[in-house]
Design a protein around this motif. Structure first.
Motif, PDB file in Angstrom:
ATOM      1  N   GLU A  83     -57.109 -28.432 -10.468  1.00 20.64           N
ATOM      2  CA  GLU A  83     -55.925 -28.081 -11.257  1.00 20.64           C
ATOM      3  C   GLU A  83     -55.568 -26.602 -11.192  1.00 20.64           C
ATOM      4  OE1 GLU A  83     -53.047 -29.381 -14.412  1.00 20.64           O
ATOM      5  OE2 GLU A  83     -54.177 -30.342 -12.814  1.00 20.64           O
ATOM      6  N   LEU A  84     -56.518 -25.744 -10.813  1.00 19.66           N
ATOM      7  CA  LEU A  84     -56.308 -24.303 -10.929  1.00 19.66           C
ATOM      8  C   LEU A  84     -55.045 -23.805 -10.233  1.00 19.66           C
ATOM      9  CD1 LEU A  84     -59.783 -22.511 -10.651  1.00 19.66           C
ATOM     10  CD2 LEU A  84     -58.357 -22.871 -12.666  1.00 19.66           C
ATOM     11  N   GLY A  88     -51.526 -20.921 -12.346  1.00 19.52           N
ATOM     12  CA  GLY A  88     -51.497 -19.474 -12.176  1.00 19.52           C
ATOM     13  C   GLY A  88     -50.421 -18.766 -12.973  1.00 19.52           C
ATOM     14  N   ALA A  89     -49.171 -19.173 -12.808  1.00 24.00           N
ATOM     15  CA  ALA A  89     -48.078 -18.480 -13.494  1.00 24.00           C
ATOM     16  C   ALA A  89     -48.205 -18.617 -15.005  1.00 24.00           C
ATOM     17  CB  ALA A  89     -46.744 -19.033 -13.018  1.00 24.00           C
ATOM     18  N   THR A  90     -48.632 -19.779 -15.476  1.00 19.68           N
ATOM     19  CA  THR A  90     -48.784 -19.997 -16.912  1.00 19.68           C
ATOM     20  C   THR A  90     -49.896 -19.135 -17.481  1.00 19.68           C
ATOM     21  OG1 THR A  90     -48.094 -22.286 -16.536  1.00 19.68           O
ATOM     22  CG2 THR A  90     -49.034 -21.786 -18.679  1.00 19.68           C
ATOM     23  N   TRP A  91     -50.919 -18.853 -16.679  1.00 22.91           N
ATOM     24  CA  TRP A  91     -52.029 -18.030 -17.137  1.00 22.91           C
ATOM     25  C   TRP A  91     -51.557 -16.644 -17.562  1.00 22.91           C
ATOM     26  CZ3 TRP A  91     -56.363 -17.994 -19.389  1.00 22.91           C
ATOM     27  CH2 TRP A  91     -57.324 -16.988 -19.226  1.00 22.91           C
ATOM     28  N   ARG A  92     -50.607 -16.095 -16.863  1.00 22.85           N
ATOM     29  CA  ARG A  92     -50.104 -14.759 -17.198  1.00 22.85           C
ATOM     30  C   ARG A  92     -49.295 -14.752 -18.494  1.00 22.85           C
ATOM     31  NH1 ARG A  92     -49.501 -10.339 -13.933  1.00 22.85           N
ATOM     32  NH2 ARG A  92     -50.369 -10.416 -11.835  1.00 22.85           N
ATOM     33  N   LEU A 173     -65.275 -15.655 -22.864  1.00 22.13           N
ATOM     34  CA  LEU A 173     -65.304 -17.109 -23.021  1.00 22.13           C
ATOM     35  C   LEU A 173     -66.730 -17.648 -22.998  1.00 22.13           C
ATOM     36  CD1 LEU A 173     -62.249 -17.996 -20.783  1.00 22.13           C
ATOM     37  CD2 LEU A 173     -62.358 -18.075 -23.286  1.00 22.13           C
ATOM     38  N   ALA A 174     -67.574 -17.049 -22.174  1.00 24.13           N
ATOM     39  CA  ALA A 174     -68.963 -17.513 -22.079  1.00 24.13           C
ATOM     40  C   ALA A 174     -69.747 -17.215 -23.354  1.00 24.13           C
ATOM     41  CB  ALA A 174     -69.650 -16.882 -20.877  1.00 24.13           C
ATOM     42  N   VAL A 175     -69.526 -16.054 -23.953  1.00 25.43           N
ATOM     43  CA  VAL A 175     -70.305 -15.699 -25.143  1.00 25.43           C
ATOM     44  C   VAL A 175     -69.691 -16.275 -26.418  1.00 25.43           C
ATOM     45  CG1 VAL A 175     -71.143 -13.612 -24.016  1.00 25.43           C
ATOM     46  CG2 VAL A 175     -69.180 -13.454 -25.556  1.00 25.43           C
ATOM     47  N   ALA A 187     -65.036 -20.824 -18.601  1.00 20.31           N
ATOM     48  CA  ALA A 187     -65.133 -19.373 -18.392  1.00 20.31           C
ATOM     49  C   ALA A 187     -65.085 -19.022 -16.914  1.00 20.31           C
ATOM     50  CB  ALA A 187     -66.428 -18.845 -19.015  1.00 20.31           C
ATOM     51  N   ARG A 188     -65.822 -19.751 -16.105  1.00 21.43           N
ATOM     52  CA  ARG A 188     -65.850 -19.441 -14.673  1.00 21.43           C
ATOM     53  C   ARG A 188     -64.530 -19.795 -14.007  1.00 21.43           C
ATOM     54  NH1 ARG A 188     -71.058 -20.927 -16.090  1.00 21.43           N
ATOM     55  NH2 ARG A 188     -70.710 -23.154 -15.751  1.00 21.43           N
ATOM     56  N   ALA A 189     -63.893 -20.870 -14.461  1.00 23.34           N
ATOM     57  CA  ALA A 189     -62.578 -21.212 -13.915  1.00 23.34           C
ATOM     58  C   ALA A 189     -61.549 -20.140 -14.273  1.00 23.34           C
ATOM     59  CB  ALA A 189     -62.133 -22.571 -14.450  1.00 23.34           C
ATOM     60  N   ALA A 190     -61.611 -19.643 -15.508  1.00 24.82           N
ATOM     61  CA  ALA A 190     -60.675 -18.600 -15.935  1.00 24.82           C
ATOM     62  C   ALA A 190     -60.900 -17.311 -15.151  1.00 24.82           C
ATOM     63  CB  ALA A 190     -60.818 -18.353 -17.434  1.00 24.82           C
ATOM     64  N   GLU A 191     -62.153 -17.022 -14.825  1.00 20.37           N
ATOM     65  CA  GLU A 191     -62.424 -15.851 -13.991  1.00 20.37           C
ATOM     66  C   GLU A 191     -61.771 -16.010 -12.626  1.00 20.37           C
ATOM     67  OE1 GLU A 191     -66.222 -13.305 -12.276  1.00 20.37           O
ATOM     68  OE2 GLU A 191     -66.410 -15.473 -12.489  1.00 20.37           O
TER      69      GLU A 191
END
Length: 262
Positions: A83-84, A88-92, A173-175, A187-191
């Motif tokens: 899905e990544l 992308g554009a929505t993430w910003r 996100l991880a902590v 968290a890793r996907a967001a990175e």
């Protein structure tokens, strides 16, 4: 503090580590295979990233069988990876919406009593898994407040390199473990999404998740350093992420070389 990410970028050793990672990515992008087959390299990198992310959650399976594995952690990591490219554009502009979507994809089949109703929603209790030995997660209200702060970092302008933002996104996100399930996968996907959308790796070639896995115990140690909140600890985590990017470049380069050999 108008640009906190720029402050982090100026911490000891961060600039050098980020520059080295940037150079490694640039070398990868010069590979001749990418002239015609970058989508295929990206797809193979995504599969390796999903396997590595699941392994970091405790479900380590061989790459050649991963598409057939029914474990919900593996399946969640695969759904997120697929899905990544559409987020992308929505993430910003709407990162909270993207995080909810990532959790919905990652945690399907893993949620507790609330079932599907819990997907994409912040956890309502203090309980959260701790696979990396980070200690108790912040309470729900604190977690929501810090996610709000993270959203502001993603949507605000900054002079800091993409890798610095990606490292902070991953660590927060991880902590925080804001959802209480599959937070590591999110968290890793967001990175990775940050590295792509903010320009370090626009073709999503770098298997940064593989880098984190290859660094072994240093992954959890880096997050614990970040949790200390000290400049030294935060800088150590960003340098760790730069190393993970460099190792992810090595993985992508190996994919290119294998394709070139046929």
């Amino acid at each position: 503090m108008n640009d906190p990410l720029a402050v982090i970028a100026g911490m000891p050793g961060v600039s050098e580590a980020v520059t080295d990672a940037r150079k490694a990515v640039d070398r990868l992008y010069g590979h001749r295979v990418l002239r015609r087959k970058s989508p295929e390299v990206s797809a193979r990198s995504a599969l390796r990233g999903a396997r590595a992310s699941a392994a970091l959650e405790g479900v380590d399976v061989p790459l050649d069988v991963i598409p057939e594995v029914t474990d919900p952690v593996v399946q969640g990591a695969l759904r997120v990876s697929a899905e990544l490219g559409r987020l992308g554009a929505t993430w910003r502009t709407a990162p909270r919406q993207v995080l909810a979507r990532l959790h919905t994809l990652a945690a399907s089949g893993l949620t507790g009593e609330g079932g599907a109703a819990d997907l994409g929603r912040p956890r309502a209790t203090a309980a959260a898994p701790d696979p990396l030995g980070l200690g108790a997660a912040p309470g729900p209200q604190e977690a929501v407040a810090r996610v709000d702060g993270l959203v502001q970092l993603v949507t605000a302008a900054s002079k800091a390199p993409a890798l610095v933002l990606a490292a902070v996104v991953h660590a927060e996100l991880a902590v925080l473990r804001p959802f209480g399930t599959a937070d590591g996968v999110v968290a890793r996907a967001a990175e990775r999404l940050t590295l792509v959308e903010f320009g370090l790796d626009p073709k999503s070639l770098v298997a940064v998740e593989v880098g984190h896995l290859e660094l072994g115990p240093a992954y959890g140690e880096g997050l614990r350093s970040y949790l200390s909140g000290t400049p030294e600890g935060v800088a150590a985590w960003v340098r760790h992420c730069a190393s993970a990017v460099a190792l992810g470049v090595r993985e992508a380069t190996a994919i290119c070389e294998a394709m070139q050999r046929g």
